[in-house]
Design an enzyme around this catalytic site. Structure first.
Site, PDB file in Angstrom:
ATOM      1  N   THR A  46       0.704  -1.037  -0.035  1.00 49.40           N
ATOM      2  CA  THR A  46       0.187   0.338  -0.283  1.00 49.40           C
ATOM      3  C   THR A  46       1.072   1.376  -0.358  1.00 49.40           C
ATOM      4  OG1 THR A  46       0.043   0.405   2.931  1.00 49.40           O
ATOM      5  CG2 THR A  46      -1.580  -1.314   1.499  1.00 49.40           C
ATOM      6  N   CYS A  47      -0.338   2.181   0.632  1.00 49.78           N
ATOM      7  CA  CYS A  47       1.428   3.332   0.163  1.00 49.78           C
ATOM      8  C   CYS A  47       2.212   3.618   1.304  1.00 49.78           C
ATOM      9  CB  CYS A  47       0.332   5.080  -0.514  1.00 49.78           C
ATOM     10  SG  CYS A  47      -0.883   4.929   1.327  1.00 49.78           S
ATOM     11  N   ASN A  48       1.468   3.169   2.504  1.00 50.05           N
ATOM     12  CA  ASN A  48       2.662   3.033   3.769  1.00 50.05           C
ATOM     13  C   ASN A  48       3.029   1.639   3.985  1.00 50.05           C
ATOM     14  OD1 ASN A  48       0.194   2.676   5.080  1.00 50.05           O
ATOM     15  ND2 ASN A  48       0.699   5.740   5.188  1.00 50.05           N
ATOM     16  N   ARG A  49       2.832   0.885   3.166  1.00 47.37           N
ATOM     17  CA  ARG A  49       3.805  -0.862   3.873  1.00 47.37           C
ATOM     18  C   ARG A  49       4.468  -1.678   2.107  1.00 47.37           C
ATOM     19  NH1 ARG A  49       1.732  -1.919   8.530  1.00 47.37           N
ATOM     20  NH2 ARG A  49       0.116  -0.080   8.688  1.00 47.37           N
ATOM     21  N   HIS A  94      -0.690  -9.210  13.393  1.00 44.78           N
ATOM     22  CA  HIS A  94      -0.309  -7.902  13.000  1.00 44.78           C
ATOM     23  C   HIS A  94      -0.991  -7.791  11.855  1.00 44.78           C
ATOM     24  CE1 HIS A  94       2.546  -5.000  10.962  1.00 44.78           C
ATOM     25  NE2 HIS A  94       2.404  -5.099   9.801  1.00 44.78           N
ATOM     26  N   GLU A 109      -8.938   4.032   8.820  1.00 42.61           N
ATOM     27  CA  GLU A 109      -8.584   4.603   7.738  1.00 42.61           C
ATOM     28  C   GLU A 109      -9.065   2.733   7.736  1.00 42.61           C
ATOM     29  OE1 GLU A 109      -6.704   3.370   5.105  1.00 42.61           O
ATOM     30  OE2 GLU A 109      -5.040   2.067   5.799  1.00 42.61           O
ATOM     31  N   ALA A 185      -8.126  11.003 -10.674  1.00 41.96           N
ATOM     32  CA  ALA A 185      -9.421  11.132 -10.137  1.00 41.96           C
ATOM     33  C   ALA A 185     -10.286   9.532  -9.815  1.00 41.96           C
ATOM     34  CB  ALA A 185     -10.848  11.190 -11.518  1.00 41.96           C
ATOM     35  N   GLY A 186      -9.029   8.865  -9.589  1.00 43.70           N
ATOM     36  CA  GLY A 186      -9.631   7.555  -8.658  1.00 43.70           C
ATOM     37  C   GLY A 186     -10.485   8.166  -6.962  1.00 43.70           C
ATOM     38  N   GLU A 187     -10.152   6.609  -7.051  1.00 48.94           N
ATOM     39  CA  GLU A 187      -9.899   6.726  -5.610  1.00 48.94           C
ATOM     40  C   GLU A 187      -9.790   7.712  -4.028  1.00 48.94           C
ATOM     41  OE1 GLU A 187     -10.291   3.224  -1.736  1.00 48.94           O
ATOM     42  OE2 GLU A 187      -9.848   2.758  -3.405  1.00 48.94           O
TER      43      GLU A 187
HETATM   44  N1  LIG Z   1      -6.215   3.882  -1.570  1.00 50.59           N
HETATM   45  C1  LIG Z   1      -5.577   4.757  -0.689  1.00 50.59           C
HETATM   46  O1  LIG Z   1      -6.465   4.551   0.484  1.00 50.59           O
HETATM   47  C2  LIG Z   1      -4.405   5.316  -1.010  1.00 50.59           C
HETATM   48  C3  LIG Z   1      -4.258   6.168   0.572  1.00 50.59           C
HETATM   49  C4  LIG Z   1      -2.920   7.183   0.446  1.00 50.59           C
HETATM   50  C5  LIG Z   1      -2.556   7.122  -0.956  1.00 50.59           C
HETATM   51  N2  LIG Z   1      -2.758   6.312  -2.287  1.00 50.59           N
HETATM   52  C6  LIG Z   1      -2.276   6.703  -3.781  1.00 50.59           C
HETATM   53  O2  LIG Z   1      -3.170   7.222  -4.603  1.00 50.59           O
HETATM   54  C7  LIG Z   1      -2.680   7.424  -5.914  1.00 50.59           C
HETATM   55  C8  LIG Z   1      -4.068   6.398  -6.208  1.00 50.59           C
HETATM   56  O3  LIG Z   1      -4.703   5.458  -5.750  1.00 50.59           O
HETATM   57  P1  LIG Z   1      -6.071   5.436  -6.154  1.00 50.59           P
HETATM   58  O4  LIG Z   1      -6.838   4.556  -4.704  1.00 50.59           O
HETATM   59  O5  LIG Z   1      -6.700   6.699  -6.045  1.00 50.59           O
HETATM   60  O6  LIG Z   1      -5.390   4.346  -6.996  1.00 50.59           O
HETATM   61  P2  LIG Z   1      -7.142   3.962  -8.571  1.00 50.59           P
HETATM   62  O7  LIG Z   1      -8.385   4.158  -7.915  1.00 50.59           O
HETATM   63  O8  LIG Z   1      -6.683   2.884  -9.327  1.00 50.59           O
HETATM   64  O9  LIG Z   1      -6.575   4.979  -8.951  1.00 50.59           O
HETATM   65  C9  LIG Z   1      -6.273   5.522 -10.157  1.00 50.59           C
HETATM   66  C10 LIG Z   1      -5.692   6.868 -11.498  1.00 50.59           C
HETATM   67  O10 LIG Z   1      -4.686   6.806 -11.057  1.00 50.59           O
HETATM   68  C11 LIG Z   1      -5.012   7.462 -12.209  1.00 50.59           C
HETATM   69  N3  LIG Z   1      -3.014   7.316 -13.151  1.00 50.59           N
HETATM   70  C12 LIG Z   1      -2.706   5.642 -13.080  1.00 50.59           C
HETATM   71  N4  LIG Z   1      -1.851   5.563 -14.134  1.00 50.59           N
HETATM   72  C13 LIG Z   1      -1.857   6.573 -14.639  1.00 50.59           C
HETATM   73  C14 LIG Z   1      -0.728   7.018 -15.304  1.00 50.59           C
HETATM   74  N5  LIG Z   1       0.624   6.054 -15.519  1.00 50.59           N
HETATM   75  N6  LIG Z   1      -0.668   8.255 -15.490  1.00 50.59           N
HETATM   76  C15 LIG Z   1      -1.419   9.462 -15.621  1.00 50.59           C
HETATM   77  N7  LIG Z   1      -2.612   9.327 -14.462  1.00 50.59           N
HETATM   78  C16 LIG Z   1      -3.302   7.278 -14.064  1.00 50.59           C
HETATM   79  C17 LIG Z   1      -6.393   6.755 -13.285  1.00 50.59           C
HETATM   80  O11 LIG Z   1      -6.430   7.428 -13.912  1.00 50.59           O
HETATM   81  P3  LIG Z   1      -7.304   6.327 -15.532  1.00 50.59           P
HETATM   82  O12 LIG Z   1      -8.765   7.411 -14.627  1.00 50.59           O
HETATM   83  O13 LIG Z   1      -7.016   7.318 -16.090  1.00 50.59           O
HETATM   84  O14 LIG Z   1      -7.012   5.893 -15.461  1.00 50.59           O
HETATM   85  C18 LIG Z   1      -6.294   7.274 -11.760  1.00 50.59           C
HETATM   86  O15 LIG Z   1      -7.238   8.259 -11.879  1.00 50.59           O
HETATM   87  C19 LIG Z   1      -1.814   6.339  -5.658  1.00 50.59           C
HETATM   88  O16 LIG Z   1      -0.134   6.413  -5.850  1.00 50.59           O
HETATM   89  C20 LIG Z   1      -2.064   5.714  -4.135  1.00 50.59           C
HETATM   90  O17 LIG Z   1      -0.802   4.402  -3.858  1.00 50.59           O
HETATM   91  C21 LIG Z   1      -3.633   5.236  -1.991  1.00 50.59           C
END
Ligand SMILES: NC(=O)c1ccc[n+]([C@@H]2O[C@H](COP(=O)([O-])OP(=O)(O)OC[C@H]3O[C@@H](n4cnc5c(N)ncnc54)[C@H](OP(=O)(O)O)[C@@H]3O)[C@@H](O)[C@H]2O)c1
Length: 421
Positions: A46-49, A94, A109, A185-187
Site C-alpha cells: 500500500t502507500c505506506n507498507r 500484525h 482508515e 480521479a480515482g479512489e
Molecule cells: N487508496 C488509498 O487508500 C491510498 C492511500 C494513500 C495513497 N494512495 C495513493 O494514491 C494514488 C491513487 O490511488 P487510488 O486508490 O486513487 O487508485 P485508483 O482508484 O486506481 O486510481 C488511479 C488514478 O491514477 C490514474 N493513473 C493511473 N495510471 C496513470 C498513469 N500512468 N498516468 C497518469 N495517471 C494515471 C488513474 O487515471 P485513469 O482514470 O485514467 O485510469 C486514476 O485517476 C496511488 O499512488 C496510491 O498509492 C492511495
C-alpha cells in the site's frame, strides 16, 4: 511456520519505501514464491507498507531469502531496523491489526481492508495461497469488518485523503476562496474531493489521464475538468495542488513547474501535496522558490493527533483482535489433523453408501421385516467400520507396539464410553 517481513511507514520514510514499492505486487509475489522453502505466500503493498507473508517448512532459509529479497530493493543495514521480521502468531496478529486499520498511518482508515482483500485475491489468482494463508487472510478481512462495525475506530474523517485536505488547510489557514487543482480521479482523489467540498474553495480544477473521469469528478465538485497535457497552463492560477494517481512515473517535473509558476504574482506560493505512491512529483520540485512540497511523510503530525483522538477505540479494537486471534490459533492447531480427518471421512462415507444401497435393495425386494434389515444394516456398518482398526490392533499387540493400543483407547475415548446410551 509463518514468516513475514514488513517495511512500513513506522520504520521507513517515503524515499526508502518507494525503492521497494515501485515494484508492483505481482512482481514482488513472483520474487517471494521463488524463495526456498516457501509453500504459500502473499504480498501486501500500500502507500505506506510493503509486507511479505510466507508459509514455509524451512524457516531460517526462507527468512534469509526474504531478507536478501528486501535488501535487493532497499539496501539496508541491520542497525537501521528498516525491516521487521515476525513469525507465526506475531505475523498473524500484525495482519489482523493492519486489516483493522490499527497499523495505518491514519488509524482507522477504511481503505486498508480492501487492500488486504486485494492482496489475498491476487495471491490466490497467482496460485500462491494454500490452506494456512487462506484461513489467515480470510480471518483478517472479517476481523477488519468486525472492528469497524463494533467500534468507532473509523468514524469521522479518517483517510489519507482527509488528512491531505487537513494539511492543506493548516498550511493556508483556510481553503475558503482558494484555487485548488486535483490531479487524479480515482479512489484517493475522490476521497480528497469529498473533503474539499466542505472547505468552500473558490475554484477547483480536476485533471486526469482519462478525461471523462476528470469531467465526472469536476462535476461532483462543481469544478472544471482539464486535460492532463494542459495542466501546466493552470498551475500559476492555483494556491494548492493535490496529487493522487497510480502513475509509476513523475507527472510534475521541475522544469515545467518552474516555467508554469513564473507567471505567478510576486511572493505567491504554490503548495503541492502528493499522496501518490510512488510519488508523482519530482523530488527536486521542492527546491523551487515559492514552492512548498509535501508527501505522505508530511501527514505524520496529523496522523499522530488522529491516534490520540482514537485511543479508546483502539483499545476496544485490540480486545476484539485478541479474541479472534485465539479462535484462529485453535483452528490452525487443528489443521494438522484435517488431512487425516478428511481421509477417514471419505473411507467411512464410501462404506456407508454401499451398506445403505444394500439395505434399500432388501427393503424394496424382499419380504423380510424392517427390524431384521435395520439390524443387519447396523451390524454391517459397525463390522466394516471396525474391521481395519481391529486387524491393526491385533497386529500392534503381536508386535508389542503398546503405544498403538494406548492411542486407540484415547482416540475412541474407550474409558469414557463404558456407559454409552
Ligand atoms: N487508496 C488509498 O487508500 C491510498 C492511500 C494513500 C495513497 N494512495 C495513493 O494514491 C494514488 C491513487 O490511488 P487510488 O486508490 O486513487 O487508485 P485508483 O482508484 O486506481 O486510481 C488511479 C488514478 O491514477 C490514474 N493513473 C493511473 N495510471 C496513470 C498513469 N500512468 N498516468 C497518469 N495517471 C494515471 C488513474 O487515471 P485513469 O482514470 O485514467 O485510469 C486514476 O485517476 C496511488 O499512488 C496510491 O498509492 C492511495
Amino acid at each position: 511456520m509463518i514468516i513475514s517481513a514488513h517495511v512500513t511507514h513506522k520504520s521507513a520514510d517515503m524515499k526508502a519505501l518507494e525503492l521497494i514499492g515501485r515494484h508492483d505486487e505481482k512482481a514482488l509475489l513472483h520474487h517471494l514464491r521463488r524463495i526456498q522453502g516457501v509453500k504459500e505466500c502473499a504480498v501486501l503493498r500500500t502507500c505506506n507498507r510493503v509486507e511479505l507473508y510466507a508459509v514455509t517448512d524451512e524457516p531460517s532459509t526462507t527468512r534469509n531469502g526474504m531478507e536478501a529479497m528486501v535488501s535487493r530493493f532497499i539496501p539496508f543495514d541491520h542497525e537501521q531496523n528498516l525491516v521487521q521480521f515476525r513469525s507465526d502468531l506475531e505475523s498473524i496478529r500484525h495482519l489482523l491489526r493492519v486489516s483493522s486499520g490499527l497499523e495505518s498511518m491514519i488509524v482507522g482508515e477504511d481503505q486498508i481492508q480492501f487492500q488486504v482483500k486485494r492482496a489475498y485475491e491476487l495471491a490466490e489468482s497467482e496460485g500462491c495461497i494454500g490452506p494456512i494463508l487462506s484461513l489467515i487472510f480470510r480471518k483478517a478481512i472479517s476481523v477488519g469488518k468486525k472492528v469497524r462495525t463494533e467500534t468507532k475506530v473509523n468514524k469521522g474523517a479518517v483517510s489519507i485523503g482527509s488528512a491531505a485536505v487537513d494539511l492543506a488547510e493548516r498550511l493556508l489557514g483556510s481553503l475558503e476562496g482558494k484555487t485548488i487543482l486535483v490531479i487524479g480521479a480515482g479512489e484517493m482523489a475522490t476521497l480528497i474531493a469529498k473533503h474539499l467540498i466542505e472547505k468552500r474553495p473558490n475554484a477547483i480544477f480536476v485533471s486526469n489521464r482519462t478525461y471523462d473521469r476528470a469531467v465526472e469528478l469536476a462535476w461532483y465538485l462543481g469544478g472544471q475538468a482539464i486535460r492532463l497535457d494542459s495542466l501546466y497552463d493552470y498551475l500559476h492560477k492555483c494556491d494548492i495542488v493535490l496529487v493522487a494517481t497510480s502513475s509509476p512515473h513523475v507527472i510534475l517535473d521541475r522544469a515545467r513547474v518552474e516555467k508554469a509558476i513564473a507567471k505567478k504574482g510576486e511572493g505567491e506560493k504554490l503548495i503541492i501535496i502528493d499522496v501518490s505512491f510512488p510519488r508523482n512529483v519530482a523530488d527536486d520540485v521542492r527546491l523551487l522558490k515559492n514552492v512548498e512540497m509535501h508527501d505522505i511523510d508530511g501527514l505524520r503530525d496529523i496522523a499522530q493527533e488522529n491516534i490520540m483522538r482514537r485511543k479508546k477505540e483502539v483499545f476496544e479494537a485490540e480486545r476484539i483482535i485478541a479474541e479472534e486471534l485465539s479462535l484462529l490459533e485453535k483452528k490452525l492447531e487443528e489443521m494438522g489433523a484435517s488431512e487425516v480427518i478428511r481421509a477417514l471421512r471419505q473411507k467411512f462415507e464410501a462404506i456407508k453408501e454401499v451398506e445403505i444401497r444394500k439395505a434399500i435393495n432388501r427393503l424394496n425386494h424382499s419380504s423380510e421385516d424392517i427390524e431384521t434389515i435395520v439390524t443387519d444394516f447396523a451390524n454391517a456398518l459397525a463390522n466394516r467400520f471396525l474391521a481395519d482398526p481391529t486387524e491393526m490392533l491385533k497386529l500392534a499387540s503381536r508386535e508389542k507396539r503398546v503405544e498403538i493400543l494406548k492411542a486407540a483407547r484415547e482416540l475412541f475415548r474407550l474409558e469414557e464410553s463404558k456407559n454409552v446410551s
